[in-house]
Design a protein around this motif. Structure first.
Motif, PDB file in Angstrom:
ATOM      1  N   GLY A   1       0.362  -7.927   4.498  1.00  0.00           N
ATOM      2  CA  GLY A   1       1.351  -7.165   3.752  1.00  0.00           C
ATOM      3  C   GLY A   1       0.976  -5.700   3.658  1.00  0.00           C
ATOM      4  O   GLY A   1      -0.144  -5.309   4.012  1.00  0.00           O
TER       5      GLY A   1
ATOM      6  N   ALA B   1       1.313  -1.866   1.291  1.00  0.00           N
ATOM      7  CA  ALA B   1       1.548  -1.322  -0.040  1.00  0.00           C
ATOM      8  C   ALA B   1       1.415   0.192  -0.005  1.00  0.00           C
ATOM      9  O   ALA B   1       0.642   0.726   0.781  1.00  0.00           O
ATOM     10  CB  ALA B   1       0.529  -1.904  -1.026  1.00  0.00           C
TER      11      ALA B   1
ATOM     12  N   ARG C   1       0.346   4.027  -1.281  1.00  0.00           N
ATOM     13  CA  ARG C   1      -0.836   4.572  -1.941  1.00  0.00           C
ATOM     14  C   ARG C   1      -0.717   6.095  -1.943  1.00  0.00           C
ATOM     15  O   ARG C   1      -0.055   6.665  -1.085  1.00  0.00           O
ATOM     16  CB  ARG C   1      -2.088   4.132  -1.176  1.00  0.00           C
ATOM     17  CG  ARG C   1      -3.374   4.285  -1.954  1.00  0.00           C
ATOM     18  CD  ARG C   1      -4.503   3.454  -1.378  1.00  0.00           C
ATOM     19  NE  ARG C   1      -4.905   3.896  -0.044  1.00  0.00           N
ATOM     20  CZ  ARG C   1      -5.802   3.252   0.701  1.00  0.00           C
ATOM     21  NH1 ARG C   1      -6.374   2.156   0.264  1.00  0.00           N
ATOM     22  NH2 ARG C   1      -6.125   3.704   1.889  1.00  0.00           N
TER      23      ARG C   1
ATOM     24  N   GLU D   1       1.522   4.506   3.473  1.00  0.00           N
ATOM     25  CA  GLU D   1       1.865   3.097   3.438  1.00  0.00           C
ATOM     26  C   GLU D   1       0.706   2.383   4.136  1.00  0.00           C
ATOM     27  O   GLU D   1       0.477   2.576   5.333  1.00  0.00           O
ATOM     28  CB  GLU D   1       3.178   2.883   4.193  1.00  0.00           C
ATOM     29  CG  GLU D   1       3.720   1.481   4.172  1.00  0.00           C
ATOM     30  CD  GLU D   1       4.462   1.153   2.879  1.00  0.00           C
ATOM     31  OE1 GLU D   1       4.657   2.067   2.074  1.00  0.00           O
ATOM     32  OE2 GLU D   1       4.832  -0.021   2.687  1.00  0.00           O
TER      33      GLU D   1
ATOM     34  N   HIS E   1      -2.426  -4.290   5.258  1.00  0.00           N
ATOM     35  CA  HIS E   1      -3.687  -5.018   5.172  1.00  0.00           C
ATOM     36  C   HIS E   1      -3.706  -6.140   6.203  1.00  0.00           C
ATOM     37  O   HIS E   1      -2.805  -6.965   6.245  1.00  0.00           O
ATOM     38  CB  HIS E   1      -3.892  -5.583   3.766  1.00  0.00           C
ATOM     39  CG  HIS E   1      -5.241  -6.181   3.571  1.00  0.00           C
ATOM     40  ND1 HIS E   1      -6.357  -5.406   3.337  1.00  0.00           N
ATOM     41  CD2 HIS E   1      -5.673  -7.453   3.643  1.00  0.00           C
ATOM     42  CE1 HIS E   1      -7.414  -6.193   3.249  1.00  0.00           C
ATOM     43  NE2 HIS E   1      -7.029  -7.447   3.444  1.00  0.00           N
TER      44      HIS E   1
ATOM     45  N   SER F   1      -2.864   2.791   8.367  1.00  0.00           N
ATOM     46  CA  SER F   1      -1.817   3.313   7.490  1.00  0.00           C
ATOM     47  C   SER F   1      -0.945   4.337   8.196  1.00  0.00           C
ATOM     48  O   SER F   1      -1.291   4.829   9.265  1.00  0.00           O
ATOM     49  CB  SER F   1      -2.452   3.944   6.247  1.00  0.00           C
ATOM     50  OG  SER F   1      -3.128   5.128   6.600  1.00  0.00           O
TER      51      SER F   1
ATOM     52  N   GLY G   1       9.628  -6.266   4.681  1.00  0.00           N
ATOM     53  CA  GLY G   1       8.165  -6.324   4.759  1.00  0.00           C
ATOM     54  C   GLY G   1       7.613  -6.438   6.166  1.00  0.00           C
ATOM     55  O   GLY G   1       6.396  -6.435   6.356  1.00  0.00           O
TER      56      GLY G   1
END
Lengths: 662, 163
Positions: free
Chosen positions: A541, A543, A545, A553, A556, A572, A607
């Motif tokens: 997924g 996330a 930051r 973005e 992981h 990222s 996602g």
């Protein structure tokens, strides 16, 4: 106020270069020791003045002084401190100031430590260095002044190009410039030798360590740039045959040739005239690189024509220095004495072969880089010359050279025996053959060239090792005495072996990483797994930051091998706030010498993201090889016999004092 | 649009560069053999709005269009050279990263080999001239040392031994 101080120091430095350009040379030509003695202190003062202006610019960056145009355009108050510092050379004006700083630093080194040089050679060399400095400081002051002020300074700056906010690119330019500009010293020595009309022992002794120093840094600089491109640009390429890369690669090729011809000149007094020419060529290519990169001519010939001030200035400098030195060469070189003769099969002969192939390769890269520009200017026709062309023309020139590399050091001077040399290399040949067959067995006949490439690389590496082993007669005298002799080998012998070994290592990395790379391009949803080269890559997924001056973005990923957890990777996609510019940060996991490379692309909603996963076998060897090569150069420089400014041998001094006593 | 180029470029030329994420999963052909040919061709075709970047490496929209076009032609049954010819007829020779061998690229292609041959000739001539000048085989022993030189050599050698 302090900014004007830096500006003033630079103007003063320019005045000093004018003194330096004329007075010592006049002294050398009229044999006036007092005038010649001016050179050394002035070279040091020049360095201190330029250093002062560089420090002032750095202070403006650290203080985020946006009343300075250069700081305003290239900095931001929220930028991390490290990049405020390295941002000084992250722009045209600042990087040219760094260029000049290194130029005058080298001049100062000769001035301060050149005590054992004949006074006229030292004075003339520094005068020539003074001409180059004068040209480039004038370029700074006239077209690229980093100290220009803004009348109504805004509160915030435009930030540094985000792609430069990286530790790799922070140290890449200084390394590259020390290499580029380091060749200016050999150039100045060469021109001084031509002016004085003689090449004496001091000349020969001085040229090699300086070339080694410049070459060492240039190698590191190019390797650094290549690694940066690899991890920062996001698709795992490490060399693009881009004109700007070629601009730094050409001086490297010519410098490598110079390094080898300087050995012949030093040891055997031969190839003097050719070495002078190579020294001129090498620095000319550095200047050409500066022109190509700084003038904007690469982006488009027309962009150059519409804003020509900077380009024309450097082009004029280029023509003056290159044309002038070549004219001087044509006039004076025939007067220089040729020394030492040798048979075609000899160490000298091997080094000439090296020079032949390296020079031809330089010519191929030179024409490939400039031909599209020339064709556009002359006929208006547009063609592209890219990686496939260079691979096809440059590659074949390197193969015979690499085959010949192990032979060079095992041939004797003056007259060698090819058969005896080959006998010393039997083990290396056997090993190379064995690994070629092994690679064939491993990969099948699908890629015929790659196993041969592996064999070639192993041949170069094993050749370097067997040169050292047979040199100390390791197996004849037993390991104990063998080790003692190994330690006692001169630094230059270690240097040669290390550098050649490094070349083999780099070639091995290039061959395996290009031929045996594995790649998967997939759209992955959280929970999806991709199999590659025996590793399972699972997307867990992504996330958002926040960084100090960017948002990102972060994805992981978990890497497993046969169900066992190996590593976590967090590649990222960043957007830098001030310039709204996106960058990718690849996720890299090193396994031995190989790397697993992961880069994230566009999001697909719900996602899912596009993901590129590579397995690059032995890729780190490309850069490790370069580091080994520079280490070789360091070893060679540390050799007592060659050390810069080394005292005269004790024996000589003793006879000299005896002679004086009589 | 953007051109991810090598390290030095950005710094030295101050150009804008954005990261690339070229071939996207939806472009990839089902047939691995065709896809491999498509990749091979893409590496030799220039993204015309980028600087020195192949369509395989570029994320510019035009590069994507070209990649899709190459794949369409391959699926339609074109050979590699037919695809190249088609693209050259449409976009001109500028699209080729490896220029064709023709009169206007003669110098370009011949530069490396010519430099090598010229170098070989130069070395050959220099060696011959030098041997002629020396009037002897290149590695023949030099004339003997004079008595005075012999003495100095001996003194020097002894001196070295003591160190």
């Amino acid at each position: 106020m302090i900014v004007e101080f830096g500006h003033y120091a630079l103007v003063l430095a320019f005045a000093m270069t004018l003194v330096q350009s004329v007075v010592p040379l006049w002294g050398a030509l009229t044999k006036d020791e007092r005038l010649m003695a001016v050179a050394a202190p002035v070279s040091v003062v020049m360095f201190l003045l330029v250093l002062m202006s560089f420090v002032v610019l750095t202070i403006s960056y650290l203080n985020s002084d946006f009343s300075v145009l250069n700081v305003l355009e290239n900095s931001h108050s929220a930028k991390p401190l490290l990049y405020k510092f390295t941002g000084v050379w992250g722009n045209h004006e600042g990087s040219m100031l760094l260029w000049v700083l290194i130029l005058v630093f080298f001049g100062a080194l000769v001035g301060a430590f050149g005590g054992n040089l004949p006074s006229d050679l030292k004075a003339t060399t520094l005068a020539v260095q003074g001409w180059v400095s004068a040209g480039f400081i004038l370029f700074l002051l006239a077209t690229s002044n980093p100290f220009n002020r803004v009348v109504n300074p805004p509160l915030e700056g435009a930030d540094l190009n985000p792609i430069l906010q990286d530790i790799g690119l922070a140290i890449h330019p200084p390394l590259l410039y020390i290499g580029y500009v380091g060749f200016s010293i050999t150039f100045s020595f060469a021109v001084a030798a031509l002016i004085l009309g003689r090449i004496d022992a001091a000349w020969a002794r001085w040229v090699r360590p300086w070339t080694l120093l410049a070459w060492c840094f240039l190698t590191l600089g190019i390797a650094m740039g290549s690694y940066w491109a690899y991890y920062e640009l996001g698709w795992g390429g490490w060399w693009f045959w881009d004109p700007v890369e070629n601009a730094s690669f050409m001086p490297w090729l010519a410098g490598t040739a110079l390094l080898h011809s300087a050995i012949v000149m030093e040891k055997r007094e031969a190839l003097k005239v050719w070495t002078v020419l190579l020294a001129i060529f090498t620095f000319s290519l550095s200047l050409l690189g500066t022109f190509l990169v700084r003038s904007g001519v690469l982006t488009s010939v027309h962009a150059f024509a519409t804003d020509p001030a900077r380009g024309v200035f450097i082009l004029t400098l280029l023509c003056l220095f290159v044309g002038g030195s070549l004219a001087l060469y044509a006039w004076r070189a025939p007067m220089l004495k040729q020394g030492g003769i040798f048979a075609p099969i000899s160490r000298e002969g091997g080094l000439v072969l090296n020079n032949l192939f390296l020079t031809a390769a330089t010519a191929a890269v030179f024409v490939g880089t400039l031909y599209p520009l020339a064709l556009d200017v002359v006929t208006g026709e547009k063609i592209s010359v890219g990686a496939p062309f260079f691979n096809l023309t440059f590659g074949p020139l390197m193969v015979p050279l690499l085959i010949a590399v192990p032979f060079g050091p095992v041939l004797s001077w003056k007259r060698g025996d090819l058969l005896a040399a080959a006998q010393r290399l039997y083990a290396a040949m056997g090993l190379a053959l064995l690994l070629t067959l092994f690679t064939f067995w491993l990969w099948g006949m699908e890629k015929v060239l790659a196993p041969l490439g592996v064999g070639l690389a192993v041949w170069v590496m094993a050749g370097a090792v067997s040169e050292i082993v047979t040199r100390v007669k390791f197996f004849e005298i037993g390991p104990k005495r063998g080790f003692a002799r190994l330690v006692g080998l001169p630094g230059s012998a270690w240097g040669t072996a290390l550098a050649h070994f490094g070349v083999g290592v780099t070639v091995l990395g290039i061959v395996t990483a290009s031929a045996f790379q594995e790649e998967r391009i997939e759209t992955m949803r959280p929970g999806d797994t991709v199999d590659l080269a025996g590793y399972q890559v699972t997307f867990d997924g992504a996330a958002p930051r926040r960084g100090p001056n960017f948002t990102e973005e972060v994805g992981h990923f978990t890497i497993r091998q046969g169900g066992v957890h190996v590593a976590d990777l967090d590649p990222s996609k960043r957007v830098y706030t001030a310039r709204q510019m996106p960058t990718t940060e690849a996720g890299i996991h090193t396994i031995g010498f190989s790397q697993l490379y992961l880069s994230m692309g566009e999001g697909r909603g719900d996602g899912a993201v596009d993901v590129r996963v590579y397995f690059k076998p032995l890729i780190t060897l490309i850069w490790i090889g370069c580091v080994i090569m520079s280490l070789g150069a360091l070893f060679s420089m540390a050799d007592r016999r060659l050390r810069v400014g080394a005292p005269k041998p004790a024996a000589k001094r003793k006879t000299a004092s005896l002679a004086a006593a009589e | 649009m953007f051109r991810p180029i090598a390290a030095s470029i950005i710094l030295l030329a101050g150009l804008f560069v954005a990261p690339g994420f070229a071939v996207t999963p939806d472009e990839v052909l089902k047939d691995p053999a065709l896809e491999a040919r498509a990749r091979e061709l893409s590496a030799e075709l220039r993204c015309m709005v980028c600087q020195n970047q192949s369509i395989d490496d570029s994320d510019a929209p035009l590069a994507k269009d070209l990649r899709v076009l190459v794949r369409e032609r391959l699926v339609a049954g074109d050979s590699n050279s037919e695809v190249i010819d088609y693209l050259v007829s449409r976009y001109g020779e500028f699209v080729l990263l490896k220029p064709r061998f023709a009169w206007h690229t003669m110098v370009l292609w011949a530069a490396g080999p010519l430099a090598l041959i010229a170098g070989l000739i130069a070395i050959f001539l220099t060696l011959r001239r030098r041997n002629a000048q020396a009037g002897q085989v290149p590695y023949a022993p030099q004339t003997k040392l004079s008595c005075d030189e012999e003495r100095r050599l001996k003194a020097l050698l002894e001196d070295t031994d003591k160190i």
